[in-house]
Write an enzyme that holds these catalytic residues in place. Structure first.
Site, short mmCIF file in Angstrom:
data_model
loop_
_atom_site.label_atom_id
_atom_site.label_comp_id
_atom_site.label_asym_id
_atom_site.label_seq_id
_atom_site.Cartn_x
_atom_site.Cartn_y
_atom_site.Cartn_z
N ARG A 1 -0.27 -2.25 -6.73
CA ARG A 1 -0.52 -3.37 -5.81
C ARG A 1 -1.45 -4.38 -6.45
NH1 ARG A 1 -0.99 -4.82 -0.16
NH2 ARG A 1 -3.11 -5.33 0.46
N ARG B 1 0.86 -1.17 0.00
CA ARG B 1 0.00 0.00 0.00
C ARG B 1 0.91 1.23 0.00
NH1 ARG B 1 -2.02 -3.65 3.83
NH2 ARG B 1 -4.12 -4.44 3.36
N TYR C 1 -8.89 -11.04 -7.52
CA TYR C 1 -7.90 -11.08 -8.59
C TYR C 1 -8.13 -12.24 -9.54
CZ TYR C 1 -5.74 -7.59 -5.69
OH TYR C 1 -5.52 -6.45 -4.95
N HIS D 1 -3.83 -9.49 3.56
CA HIS D 1 -5.28 -9.59 3.67
C HIS D 1 -5.67 -10.48 4.84
CE1 HIS D 1 -5.98 -8.56 -0.87
NE2 HIS D 1 -5.78 -7.50 -0.13
N HIS E 1 -2.15 2.69 -6.11
CA HIS E 1 -2.72 1.44 -5.61
C HIS E 1 -2.88 0.41 -6.72
CE1 HIS E 1 -4.37 -0.62 -2.13
NE2 HIS E 1 -5.38 -1.06 -2.87
N LYS F 1 -2.14 -2.21 7.40
CA LYS F 1 -3.56 -2.04 7.69
C LYS F 1 -3.98 -2.97 8.82
CE LYS F 1 -8.01 -1.65 5.34
NZ LYS F 1 -8.72 -1.79 4.04
#
Length: 281
Positions: free
Chosen positions: A225, A133, A257, A248, A222, A158
């Site tokens: 990424r 990120r 994806y 994640h 972004h 995150k």
């Protein structure tokens, strides 16, 4: 700082929210107060209802934006003011699942080549090479690089989580050259004045490079990424490994994806043709 603002800030800090979320939630209450031109503790439940209707019908705010406002305003009234109102259970933003833009490896190279600032270029290259990120990339320090194990430590990502990502040969070589050329031994990897480069300046540099390139896609930092994850998936990497590399929490977040990679769609088409060849009419 007003007394209400101070109390809300302290409540958020005690609840374990990150500084970025604290600032974001406080800002939602500020916007609400400005909308009615009075202190938020004098605003009624029905007025909050009308405020969210305004956001949905007039401002046409996105579901993610409404969610942020709902979380911030709800925290203020329920936690700081100790008011339990039914309106907060009624508001449920309609979520849409949009597929992200993805750059091809060649498009990534074209855009990065167009970054003229050397610090911004290596920062964006590292973000792509490690699937970071933008906020994670700008905060990297020299000590985050484990050259021997070829790992990059991502600190306080995150959700306040740390993780390690693999550092391929070429990006590691580029980082070594960059540090030697700029005399960077300790501290922030991408320094600027008394701190590190900003996310905003990096975004501006990237958008400028996209506009001046031949790439006709709505790409942001972004997007690098998203492209990293997609390219790994197209190369046959296990999606569970990609999930951990991206940091994640849930595999369902990474599953997006599988819908944006052309190579997988092509392989699926070939496999389906092979399965169906012997079907009889």
């Amino acid at each position: 700082m007003t007394e209400l603002r101070r109390r809300m800030k302290e409540d958020l800090q005690l609840a374990g929210y990150s500084p970025r979320t604290v600032a974001s939630y406080i800002d939602t209450v500020r916007v609400l107060a400005n909308y009615y031109h009075r202190s938020p503790d004098l605003i009624t439940e029905d007025e909050i209802r009308q405020f969210f209707l305004y956001m949905i019908n007039e401002r046409k705010s996105s579901a993610s934006s409404i969610t942020v406002y709902l979380c911030g305003i709800k925290f203020f009234y329920e936690t700081t003011l100790k008011r339990t109102w039914q309106i907060f259970d009624l508001i449920k933003p309609l979520r849409t699942k949009r597929l992200p833009a993805v750059l091809s490896p060649e498009e990534v190279r074209i855009i990065l080549k167009g970054i003229t600032h050397p610090v911004y270029r290596i920062a964006l290259t590292t973000i792509y090479a490690c699937g970071l990120r933008v906020s994670e990339g700008v905060r990297l320090t020299v000590s985050d690089i484990d050259s021997r194990r070829q790992l990059l430590r991502v600190h306080n990502g995150k959700g306040g989580k740390d993780r390690y990502v693999h550092l391929a040969d070429r990006p590691l070589e580029l980082l070594r050259d960059y540090c030697r050329q700029h005399g960077i031994v300790t501290g922030f990897l991408f320094p600027h004045k008394d701190g590190h480069i900003s996310c905003e300046n990096l975004q501006v540099a990237f958008r400028k490079a996209v506009r001046s390139s031949s790439v006709d896609k709505p790409a942001t930092v972004h997007t690098l990424r998203h492209s990293y994850a997609t390219h790994l998936l197209e190369s046959g990497e296990d999606i569970r490994v990609i999930k951990d590399l991206l940091g994640h929490t849930s595999i369902t977040t990474t599953d997006i994806y599988t819908h944006v990679t052309g190579k997988i769609a092509t392989r699926l088409h070939v496999n389906l043709n092979g399965m169906m060849d012997n079907l009889q009419p």
